[in-house]
Design an enzyme around this catalytic site. Sequence first.
Site: not given
Ligand SMILES: *Cc1c(COP(=O)(O)O)cnc(C)c1O
Length: 444
Positions: A259, A302, A371, A401
């Site tokens: 995250g 990450p 569209c 993403y």
């Molecule tokens: C999506 C996710 C991540 C990575 O999130 P980022 O925002 O891309 O760092 C890590 N662990 C879990 C369980 C996730 O669902």
Amino acid sequence: MAIASLSEIPAGAGELSVWPASTTRLPHGDMAVGGVSLAEIADRFDTPAYVLDEGEVRERCRTYRAALPEADVLYAAKAFLCRAMVRWVEEEGLGLDVCSAGELELAVTAGFPPERIVLHGNAKAPRDIGAALRLGVGRIVVDGPSEIARIAAAVGPQGRQRVMVRVVPGVSAGGHEKIRTGTEGQKFGLSPADGSAQDAVARILGQPRLELTGLHCHIGSQITEVEPYLVALRTMVGLMALVRDAHGVVLPELDMGGGHGIAYRPGESALDLTALARGLRTELGESCAAAGLPVPRLVIEPGRAVAGPAGVALYRVLAVKRTGRKVFVAVDGGMSDNPRPVLYGVRYAPRLVGRHSAAAARTATVVGRHCEAGDVLAADVELPGDVHPGDLLAVPVAGAYQLSMASGYNMVGRPPVIAVHEGTSRLLVRRETLEDLRSRDVAG
Ligand SMILES: *Cc1c(COP(=O)(O)O)cnc(C)c1O
């Protein structure tokens, strides 16, 4: 495709601060990433195209390993995965976090060691669990009570599978409501507040075919502050102490998820990795000391922060239109290769490349070719006033993403991915063709 170095000017800070570190300016308004001209890439591979800077990906992996040498760093594959990415991440010593049999199979068939892979997901299909057990993933993250017996039954009499429990620590963080996953009232995880996390722990400990290695959480995405992680960590250690008190079991691992936020436009803030590492380390030491627990092995996951800043999307301008007081610059891609502005309202900073313009800047909205009126890539950005069809626009921070969420909308076909590194370019994923689309359409 090497570039003469005489006229290169390092990008440095300022308006190119969110571009890959290898970015340089070239003559005639062109730019190079990984030592390769973006205009040349557009000519050679056509547009839209995604450029991925191998050196930037590797450097980001190394920065994580250096910041938290005592932790396991898993790259979250859902941000973007292809076989080259699997190899780079593997060579840099990271593990992998996957959420489907598809991501898992791609990684393992590309040579990634399965014991360094963690499978998570709020609704695992039999196929996902089957692939995880067949390929021997290191950990499966249990996300709901019904999974426990299903996984145990699928393990078979001889086997033993290591699992973790996904906990919602009650922390709300993240760049948008749709990517906040740390509280109750959303679909992920088990809550310690209502006892469902404790129940899952007890049930797993009662399953001889499952080995509980620790607790897992992932509080959200695009988080730019350290504090929510520390609050979550305290809750997680508190729950580990409860597990010890209730069952006499000391869990050896704690996965704090990913995250980590990044800047998409110059001037935006990113999560400070050094501060995060220092905070996690200190907080973990203190919380564990207070609870009388040994310090567990820390795991982080990450995704965006590894892949996002390494990618640049290249588009060709197809049309420029003035309606009312707005100027629309329409490009040859859009929501089918980058649904993020539509999904989360995120903002990007596109740039004209491949041509020098002396025209004064004007405010324009870069839209896609799809569209839907909502097919906007970048609303109200400053672009030279003379942008016209045939121009090339580059969008930095395009590595996470975007392609992993790309769709077949309007049968435009998903763009190719081109790796750049030390002056050479290499096609990693080819463009999706009409033949690809037709080959899945099996009845007339
Ligand atoms: C999506 C996710 C991540 C990575 O999130 P980022 O925002 O891309 O760092 C890590 N662990 C879990 C369980 C996730 O669902």
